[in-house]
Design a protein around this motif. Structure first.
Motif, PDB file in Angstrom:
ATOM      1  N   VAL A  18      34.991  52.725  32.152  1.00  0.00           N
ATOM      2  CA  VAL A  18      34.855  53.089  33.628  1.00  0.00           C
ATOM      3  C   VAL A  18      35.835  54.096  34.140  1.00  0.00           C
ATOM      4  O   VAL A  18      36.861  54.084  33.551  1.00  0.00           O
ATOM      5  N   GLN A  19      35.295  54.784  35.064  1.00  0.00           N
ATOM      6  CA  GLN A  19      35.990  55.798  35.763  1.00  0.00           C
ATOM      7  C   GLN A  19      36.337  55.564  37.156  1.00  0.00           C
ATOM      8  O   GLN A  19      35.448  55.154  37.825  1.00  0.00           O
ATOM      9  N   TYR A  20      37.394  56.053  37.703  1.00  0.00           N
ATOM     10  CA  TYR A  20      37.925  56.205  38.972  1.00  0.00           C
ATOM     11  C   TYR A  20      38.222  57.537  39.188  1.00  0.00           C
ATOM     12  O   TYR A  20      39.226  57.794  38.676  1.00  0.00           O
ATOM     13  N   TRP A  26      41.133  50.743  33.542  1.00  0.00           N
ATOM     14  CA  TRP A  26      40.695  49.294  33.285  1.00  0.00           C
ATOM     15  C   TRP A  26      40.633  48.609  34.286  1.00  0.00           C
ATOM     16  O   TRP A  26      41.423  48.810  35.200  1.00  0.00           O
ATOM     17  N   ILE A  27      39.692  47.686  34.526  1.00  0.00           N
ATOM     18  CA  ILE A  27      39.616  46.727  35.645  1.00  0.00           C
ATOM     19  C   ILE A  27      40.331  45.632  35.532  1.00  0.00           C
ATOM     20  O   ILE A  27      40.032  44.750  34.446  1.00  0.00           O
ATOM     21  N   ASN A  28      41.331  45.243  36.110  1.00  0.00           N
ATOM     22  CA  ASN A  28      42.258  44.049  35.921  1.00  0.00           C
ATOM     23  C   ASN A  28      41.368  42.945  36.610  1.00  0.00           C
ATOM     24  O   ASN A  28      41.633  42.012  36.194  1.00  0.00           O
ATOM     25  N   THR A  38      41.287  45.309  41.374  1.00  0.00           N
ATOM     26  CA  THR A  38      42.534  46.040  40.799  1.00  0.00           C
ATOM     27  C   THR A  38      42.561  46.749  39.652  1.00  0.00           C
ATOM     28  O   THR A  38      41.757  45.980  38.893  1.00  0.00           O
ATOM     29  N   VAL A  39      42.855  47.820  39.377  1.00  0.00           N
ATOM     30  CA  VAL A  39      42.672  48.738  38.178  1.00  0.00           C
ATOM     31  C   VAL A  39      43.910  49.447  37.749  1.00  0.00           C
ATOM     32  O   VAL A  39      45.040  49.688  38.521  1.00  0.00           O
ATOM     33  N   ARG A  48      49.578  49.517  38.755  1.00  0.00           N
ATOM     34  CA  ARG A  48      48.015  49.235  39.163  1.00  0.00           C
ATOM     35  C   ARG A  48      47.822  49.630  40.657  1.00  0.00           C
ATOM     36  O   ARG A  48      48.691  49.908  41.574  1.00  0.00           O
ATOM     37  N   SER A  49      46.474  49.749  40.820  1.00  0.00           N
ATOM     38  CA  SER A  49      46.041  50.160  42.131  1.00  0.00           C
ATOM     39  C   SER A  49      44.917  49.548  42.701  1.00  0.00           C
ATOM     40  O   SER A  49      44.248  48.789  41.777  1.00  0.00           O
ATOM     41  N   THR A  50      44.659  49.368  43.824  1.00  0.00           N
ATOM     42  CA  THR A  50      43.531  48.558  44.559  1.00  0.00           C
ATOM     43  C   THR A  50      42.617  49.686  45.011  1.00  0.00           C
ATOM     44  O   THR A  50      43.102  50.479  45.584  1.00  0.00           O
TER      45      THR A  50
END
Length: 59
Positions: A18-20, A26-28, A38-39, A48-50
């Motif tokens: 997955v990319q942002y 990683w998706i948490n 949260t990733v 971690r970021s939202t």
């Protein structure tokens, strides 16, 4: 990406890329609003970021 796909990725045992914004993450977890997740970046950093799930893409 939509909330259904995020849930599928979270429940999968496969390593789904997955990319942002061009970075591999990683998706948490999917947040309660169903629109954000949260990733954290793949690698040693656990910061971690939202983010908006609409901005996540599968690589």
């Amino acid at each position: 990406m939509d909330a259904i796909r995020v849930k599928q990725i979270l429940s999968s045992s496969a390593d789904i890329q997955v990319q942002y914004n061009g970075a591999s993450v990683w998706i948490n977890g999917l947040n309660e609003d169903g629109k954000t997740a949260t990733v954290h970046l793949r690698g040693p950093l656990e910061e971690r970021s939202t983010v908006e799930i609409s901005e996540l893409t599968e690589a």
